[in-house]
Scaffold this active site. Structure first.
Site, mmCIF file in Angstrom:
data_model
loop_
_atom_site.group_PDB
_atom_site.id
_atom_site.type_symbol
_atom_site.label_atom_id
_atom_site.label_comp_id
_atom_site.label_asym_id
_atom_site.label_seq_id
_atom_site.Cartn_x
_atom_site.Cartn_y
_atom_site.Cartn_z
ATOM 1 N N LYS A 118 9.010 53.000 -36.642
ATOM 2 C CA LYS A 118 10.313 52.406 -36.302
ATOM 3 C C LYS A 118 10.457 52.205 -34.784
ATOM 4 C CE LYS A 118 14.402 51.055 -36.081
ATOM 5 N NZ LYS A 118 15.520 50.701 -36.872
ATOM 6 N N CYS A 160 20.460 48.940 -30.812
ATOM 7 C CA CYS A 160 19.145 49.522 -31.145
ATOM 8 C C CYS A 160 18.137 49.465 -30.008
ATOM 9 C CB CYS A 160 18.574 48.820 -32.368
ATOM 10 S SG CYS A 160 19.713 48.858 -33.759
HETATM 11 C C1 UGA Z 1 16.838 45.214 -34.200
HETATM 12 C C2 UGA Z 1 15.535 44.932 -34.970
HETATM 13 O O1 UGA Z 1 15.235 43.537 -34.932
HETATM 14 C C3 UGA Z 1 15.649 45.385 -36.426
HETATM 15 O O2 UGA Z 1 14.417 45.196 -37.082
HETATM 16 C C4 UGA Z 1 16.024 46.864 -36.426
HETATM 17 O O3 UGA Z 1 16.198 47.355 -37.739
HETATM 18 C C5 UGA Z 1 17.319 47.054 -35.674
HETATM 19 O O4 UGA Z 1 17.140 46.590 -34.323
HETATM 20 C C6 UGA Z 1 17.645 48.524 -35.683
HETATM 21 O O5 UGA Z 1 16.891 49.298 -35.102
HETATM 22 O O6 UGA Z 1 18.589 48.926 -36.380
HETATM 23 P P1 UGA Z 1 19.219 44.007 -33.981
HETATM 24 O O7 UGA Z 1 19.524 45.025 -32.920
HETATM 25 O O8 UGA Z 1 20.227 43.740 -35.029
HETATM 26 O O9 UGA Z 1 17.867 44.402 -34.768
HETATM 27 O O10 UGA Z 1 18.959 42.638 -33.230
HETATM 28 P P2 UGA Z 1 17.723 41.629 -32.981
HETATM 29 O O11 UGA Z 1 17.925 40.431 -33.784
HETATM 30 O O12 UGA Z 1 16.434 42.313 -33.052
HETATM 31 O O13 UGA Z 1 18.021 41.245 -31.447
HETATM 32 C C7 UGA Z 1 17.933 42.226 -30.414
HETATM 33 C C8 UGA Z 1 18.222 41.588 -29.075
HETATM 34 O O14 UGA Z 1 17.206 40.660 -28.733
HETATM 35 C C9 UGA Z 1 19.527 40.800 -29.036
HETATM 36 O O15 UGA Z 1 20.156 41.038 -27.807
HETATM 37 C C10 UGA Z 1 19.075 39.345 -29.152
HETATM 38 O O16 UGA Z 1 19.950 38.434 -28.581
HETATM 39 C C11 UGA Z 1 17.756 39.394 -28.402
HETATM 40 N N1 UGA Z 1 16.820 38.317 -28.785
HETATM 41 C C12 UGA Z 1 16.235 38.323 -30.005
HETATM 42 C C13 UGA Z 1 16.513 37.325 -27.860
HETATM 43 O O17 UGA Z 1 17.029 37.317 -26.721
HETATM 44 N N2 UGA Z 1 15.616 36.366 -28.211
HETATM 45 C C14 UGA Z 1 15.007 36.343 -29.423
HETATM 46 O O18 UGA Z 1 14.151 35.442 -29.672
HETATM 47 C C15 UGA Z 1 15.324 37.340 -30.349
#
Ligand code: UGA
Length: 415
Positions: free
Chosen positions: A199, A255
């Site tokens: 994780k 997260c």
């Molecule tokens: C993240 C993980 O993706 C999940 O797999 C995990 O279960 C979760 O954390 C957790 O530990 O509970 P999450 O925090 O909901 O999920 O969000 P993400 O979609 O992963 O995005 C994280 C950050 O990265 C956000 O700030 C988002 O804006 C940024 N991001 C994501 C980008 O700037 N560019 C991208 O291409 C993707």
């Protein structure tokens, strides 16, 4: 079908509880917050997540889920998912006190062979520590980390890339994997420590990837290269993959920030150096600082400008503002004297921020349009209408979502 308990109905717990009920299990979902429980039992979700409210109403209607604040009901369950928050604690370590308190509260009521399944993101060795503390060797302790993204948690529950189950015995792992019958994916059956590290390893990997993407996009900006083209072409390499390649104002949420700190803490504890991870955290701070710096360079008198801020949540399709880069950036700008007028489709209030319910109002007399969250509705904004009400036609689109050519037609300059 089993009777499944879920402790803690936050983002993870509620998705897990509803997901399990959709797979046909009978679910008893517990939270100590009585108000939350009563609202959920009436079908009201405590937060915004696409698909959640309808799933909730359906499971209640089918009597597949029951919300309670009475721990004694866990005496009727076969499996219990522990979905407690593990926030950032001392020196970046994960604070597991909610988890241990919950286990303490319920363990006396459980019948023999009830499975305790850890969904919370926990430090290495937590499952082993639980086994040592509960003083009941008839309760298997399983590590089953979640990989749900906020904003698409239901989709992720039913379409996971993998399901990881860590346990002392393969038989126990197989029994837990049976709970997910109906979901087609690869099951990785391993030991508890490895599951816990999978994780953290995944979240930290993604954070490192994004830090690199943001740095590369920053360099493109500096040399005048097209970041979108550069990253698109890089993503065509199957070894790299085309996901998680979109530059933004920095990664945030509940997260990545805490999990990267927790992994750094774990490695420090082990006197094992992980310089790349530390650099990724620093790079993320730089990304935010670069954005602010860019605005400063264009407007030397920040106390004289008004900025239309589009988006406050840490990403689209959620109302979650925890560790949102958008919030940090806006606060920094306000501290520098900027008049920030904010709009977010899912965030109505946040501390003292000036948040408007009507999108159009934020543009009135704006010197700059600043896009910080990639909400789809921003793509549909009519630049002609906006060109009539702003003071200056300047845009800083940190998410790269506005259709540039269309906006440029009405005289907007992209910074
Ligand atoms: C993240 C993980 O993706 C999940 O797999 C995990 O279960 C979760 O954390 C957790 O530990 O509970 P999450 O925090 O909901 O999920 O969000 P993400 O979609 O992963 O995005 C994280 C950050 O990265 C956000 O700030 C988002 O804006 C940024 N991001 C994501 C980008 O700037 N560019 C991208 O291409 C993707």
């Amino acid at each position: 079908m089993a009777t499944v308990g879920v402790v803690g109905v936050g983002y993870v717990g509620l998705t897990q509880a509803l997901g399990m009920s959709q797979l046909g299990h009978s679910v008893i979902a517990y939270d100590q917050d009585l108000e939350k429980i009563n609202g959920l039992q009436r079908g009201n979700s405590p937060f915004f997540e696409p698909g959640l409210e309808s799933a909730l109403k359906e499971s209640i209607f089918k009597k597949k889920i029951f919300f309670t604040n009475d721990v004694k009901l866990f005496a009727e369950t076969d499996f219990i998912f522990l979905c407690l928050p593990t926030p950032e604690g001392h020196l970046g370590s994960a604070d597991t006190s909610y988890l241990f308190k919950a286990i303490n509260d319920i363990s006396n009521f459980l019948r023999p062979n009830t499975f305790l399944i850890i969904k919370s993101t926990v430090p290495l060795g937590t499952a082993t520590k639980i086994k040592g503390e509960i003083k009941r060797d008839d309760l298997p302790v399983i590590s089953n980390p979640e990989f749900l993204r906020e904003g698409s948690a239901f989709f992720d529950f039913h379409n996971p890339d993998r399901i990881v189950i860590g346990a002392e015995s393969i038989k126990w792992s197989q029994m837990v994997s049976e709970l997910y019958k109906g979901i087609s994916t690869e099951f990785v059956l391993t030991d508890n420590d490895s599951a816990e590290l999978i994780k953290y390893g995944s979240n930290a990997f993604l954070a490192i990837k994004l830090s690199y993407v943001n740095d590369l996009a920053g360099l493109c900006d500096r040399v005048g290269a097209n970041a979108q083209d550069v990253l698109y072409a890089i993503g065509l390499d199957k070894r790299i993959g085309d996901k998680f390649l979109t530059p933004g104002p920095g990664w945030g949420g509940s997260c990545f920030p805490k999990d990267t700190q927790a992994l750094i803490y774990i490695s420090n504890q082990e006197s094992f150096s992980m310089p790349l991870l530390k650099a990724a955290v620093q790079s993320n701070r730089n990304t935010q600082a670069r954005l602010v710096e860019k605005i400063k360079n264009i407007f030397p008198r920040l106390d004289e400008i008004s900025v239309a801020v589009l988006g406050l949540s840490f990403k689209a399709n959620t109302d979650d503002t925890r560790n949102s880069p958008a919030i940090d950036i806006v606060n920094t700008l306000i501290g520098l004297g900027v008049n920030a007028k904010c709009y977010d489709p899912a965030v109505d209030e946040h501390n003292d921020l000036n948040i408007y319910k009507n999108l159009l109002e934020v543009f009135v007399d704006a010197n700059l349009i600043l896009v910080l969250t990639e909400w789809s509705e921003f793509k549909l904004i009519n630049p002609f209408k906006i060109s009539k009400i702003v003071k200056e036609k300047k845009v800083l689109d940190a998410r790269g979502i506005l259709p540039k050519d269309r906006w440029k037609k009405y005289g907007f300059e992209f910074l």
